[in-house]
Design a protein around this motif. Structure first.
Motif, PDB file in Angstrom:
ATOM      1  N   UNK A   1       0.838  -1.203   0.000  1.00  0.00           N
ATOM      2  CA  UNK A   1       0.000   0.000   0.000  1.00  0.00           C
ATOM      3  C   UNK A   1       0.874   1.256   0.000  1.00  0.00           C
ATOM      4  N   UNK A   2       1.897   1.268   0.850  1.00  0.00           N
ATOM      5  CA  UNK A   2       2.787   2.417   0.926  1.00  0.00           C
ATOM      6  C   UNK A   2       3.522   2.681  -0.373  1.00  0.00           C
TER       7      UNK A   2
ATOM      8  N   UNK B   1       2.288   9.301   3.929  1.00  0.00           N
ATOM      9  CA  UNK B   1       2.507   8.306   4.982  1.00  0.00           C
ATOM     10  C   UNK B   1       1.233   8.102   5.800  1.00  0.00           C
ATOM     11  N   UNK B   2       0.631   9.204   6.238  1.00  0.00           N
ATOM     12  CA  UNK B   2      -0.563   9.109   7.075  1.00  0.00           C
ATOM     13  C   UNK B   2      -1.715   8.475   6.308  1.00  0.00           C
ATOM     14  N   UNK B   3      -1.877   8.842   5.028  1.00  0.00           N
ATOM     15  CA  UNK B   3      -2.954   8.262   4.220  1.00  0.00           C
ATOM     16  C   UNK B   3      -2.755   6.763   4.034  1.00  0.00           C
ATOM     17  N   UNK B   4      -1.512   6.346   3.786  1.00  0.00           N
ATOM     18  CA  UNK B   4      -1.235   4.914   3.613  1.00  0.00           C
ATOM     19  C   UNK B   4      -1.499   4.154   4.919  1.00  0.00           C
ATOM     20  N   UNK B   5      -1.083   4.751   6.040  1.00  0.00           N
ATOM     21  CA  UNK B   5      -1.358   4.121   7.336  1.00  0.00           C
ATOM     22  C   UNK B   5      -2.864   3.999   7.575  1.00  0.00           C
ATOM     23  N   UNK B   6      -3.613   5.045   7.196  1.00  0.00           N
ATOM     24  CA  UNK B   6      -5.068   5.028   7.393  1.00  0.00           C
ATOM     25  C   UNK B   6      -5.730   3.966   6.522  1.00  0.00           C
TER      26      UNK B   6
ATOM     27  N   UNK C   1       7.841   3.867   2.318  1.00  0.00           N
ATOM     28  CA  UNK C   1       7.480   5.184   1.798  1.00  0.00           C
ATOM     29  C   UNK C   1       8.659   6.147   1.934  1.00  0.00           C
ATOM     30  N   UNK C   2       9.356   6.104   3.058  1.00  0.00           N
ATOM     31  CA  UNK C   2      10.465   7.028   3.291  1.00  0.00           C
ATOM     32  C   UNK C   2      11.609   6.800   2.314  1.00  0.00           C
TER      33      UNK C   2
ATOM     34  N   UNK D   1       6.370  12.792  14.696  1.00  0.00           N
ATOM     35  CA  UNK D   1       4.927  12.734  14.433  1.00  0.00           C
ATOM     36  C   UNK D   1       4.568  11.441  13.703  1.00  0.00           C
ATOM     37  N   UNK D   2       5.341  11.094  12.668  1.00  0.00           N
ATOM     38  CA  UNK D   2       5.068   9.876  11.905  1.00  0.00           C
ATOM     39  C   UNK D   2       5.391   8.635  12.727  1.00  0.00           C
ATOM     40  N   UNK D   3       6.394   8.741  13.600  1.00  0.00           N
ATOM     41  CA  UNK D   3       6.723   7.643  14.511  1.00  0.00           C
ATOM     42  C   UNK D   3       5.519   7.318  15.393  1.00  0.00           C
ATOM     43  N   UNK D   4       4.849   8.354  15.875  1.00  0.00           N
ATOM     44  CA  UNK D   4       3.661   8.171  16.697  1.00  0.00           C
ATOM     45  C   UNK D   4       2.537   7.496  15.901  1.00  0.00           C
ATOM     46  N   UNK D   5       2.359   7.946  14.642  1.00  0.00           N
ATOM     47  CA  UNK D   5       1.284   7.396  13.807  1.00  0.00           C
ATOM     48  C   UNK D   5       1.537   5.925  13.479  1.00  0.00           C
ATOM     49  N   UNK D   6       2.759   5.599  13.089  1.00  0.00           N
ATOM     50  CA  UNK D   6       3.033   4.215  12.694  1.00  0.00           C
ATOM     51  C   UNK D   6       2.986   3.277  13.900  1.00  0.00           C
TER      52      UNK D   6
END
Length: 441
Positions: free
Chosen positions: A108-109, A250-255, A335-336, A401-406
């Motif tokens: 997905x990513x 990143x956030x959209x792929x995680x969602x 993604x990164x 921020x992304x660390x928190x989301x993942x």
């Protein structure tokens, strides 16, 4: 009914609401301070002597109890299965579902980063400034790769030569889990009457660990407020808008993985996705706030009991999953790497992207479940496909921020994984489904 309401009232506000309030308070106060007095000397004193020590003490208290908790939870989980065939069955299912869920997340990513190409829109001037600001930290992260085992050495390091050394090292957490797994197998194979006293001692260690963590976790709202204040007072609104395209992808792929892939998996396990996400929100918020799968393990174990997952399965799967089932980490790494490739103009072939996907899956299994545990893996993959590893300095401004989301996705994924594994254990699946149905009613 009256007694139930009285107990609920006595319990006060749910912990996840308190954590949400702490999160919002830290965010708002940090923004106000950032725009009104970010450079004031007293602000630096507050960060140095108040908020940073408080948040650090909280995380250290959690990590202090993680080793006895992980060891006792995994040993008990294995011992309660009763026979090695059950362990093998559950173990192989855990591994199989982990690979499927992690592979789906990375795919997905990679698809989203190829479609939206976030690296093409980054301001080169801002990127160079960020690289300069974070050059020293980037070099330190890359230098840490020299201490990371690779290839055959990584495989052999899973079997510890010194258990005490493994217990004292974050990077050797897989070695500790291997020892706990073997210890549990040894208890299963030994005469029940002879190991019963030992089992009760280990169960006591588990209960004491959970009790102490239950006390420590009451500090979470205050620690969350301090963590968010420290983050926002430094970066302000830029923590959200800097590298906006990259963050959004990143956030959209995680969602997508959270609400589509996990919903499908939950349907296959016979659970209602809506009820599941509602029941696990405390663990998800805890993971988001601490950015650590290991620190969230105690909360995840308690939540698993609350939503009706079989304890002997949840203790095994969640303990292993805290390190080995990191869907969000693998997605984030993929993604990164592609984002940095786009920024630096490195054209990765389809074969190279497949290589990135495979390494991300393996990296998700071997990445330490602690804050910023993915950065060395990202640097390693960059070097493999011809991207300057120092490029990780680009994303340091928004990494936390992304660390928190993942991490929120990682922990939710561990609970989804537990549901999938439990659904294929007939006796357990029937009881868990009935309990989940009762809770929904």
């Amino acid at each position: 009914m009256v007694m139930g309401k009285a107990q609920e009232k006595a319990a006060g506000m749910p912990l996840h609401w308190k954590m949400g309030i702490g999160f919002a308070a830290g965010l708002l106060v940090g923004l106000v301070v950032h725009y009104l007095a970010a450079d004031a000397a007293w602000i630096k004193q507050v960060i140095t002597w108040v908020t940073t020590p408080l948040s650090t003490i909280f995380l250290n208290l959690i990590f202090m109890l993680i080793v006895p908790l992980m060891f006792s939870a995994l040993v008990i989980g294995v011992a309660e299965m009763g026979d090695v065939s059950a362990l093998g069955r559950i173990g192989w299912r855990t591994l199989g579902y982990t690979i499927v869920l992690t592979g789906t997340a990375v795919a997905i990513g990679l698809v989203m980063v190829n479609v939206f190409k976030p690296g093409a829109g980054v301001d080169p001037v801002m990127a160079q400034a960020m690289l300069a600001e974070n050059a020293q930290r980037s070099a330190q992260i890359i230098a840490s790769l020299d201490n990371q085992p690779t290839g055959l050495e990584m495989f052999l390091s899973i079997v510890p030569s010194n258990v005490l050394a493994a217990a004292s090292s974050n990077g050797a957490i897989l070695s500790l889990m291997f020892f706990a797994l073997m210890f549990g197998v040894g208890m299963v194979l030994s005469p029940a009457e002879k190991v019963l006293p030992l089992k009760k001692v280990i169960e006591g260690v588990f209960e004491v660990s959970m009790t102490l963590i239950g006390r420590v976790i009451r500090l979470a709202p205050y620690a969350v407020a301090c963590l968010m204040f420290n983050l926002v007072v430094v970066f302000g609104g830029e923590v959200i808008v800097r590298l906006g395209a990259y963050v959004l992808v990143v956030v959209a792929a995680l969602a997508v993985h959270m609400f589509i892939s996990y919903s499908i998996a939950l349907k296959l396990s016979g659970r209602s996705p809506l009820a599941f996400f509602r029941g696990t929100q405390e663990a998800t918020l805890m993971a988001f706030s601490t950015a650590s799968s290991n620190a969230t393990l105690p909360t995840a174990l308690r939540v698993a009991d609350q939503i009706g997952l079989p304890p002997k399965i949840s203790r095994f799967v969640l303990t292993v999953g805290a390190t080995a089932n990191q869907n969000g980490t693998s997605l984030y790494e993929g993604v990164t790497v592609l984002f940095l490739a786009q920024f630096f103009g490195v054209d990765l072939s389809f074969g190279q992207q497949v290589l990135v996907m495979v390494v991300c899956i393996l990296g998700g299994i071997g990445t330490a479940g602690v804050p910023a545990g993915a950065l060395p893996v990202v640097a390693l993959i960059c070097g493999m496909v011809g991207i300057n590893p120092l490029g990780i300095g680009l994303i340091l401004g928004v990494h936390h921020l992304l660390d928190m989301c993942r991490t929120a996705l990682n922990v939710t994924g561990d609970l989804v994984l537990t549901s999938l594994v439990a659904a294929h254990e007939p006796a357990q699946a029937e009881g868990a489904t009935a309990l989940a149905s009762d809770r929904q009613d």
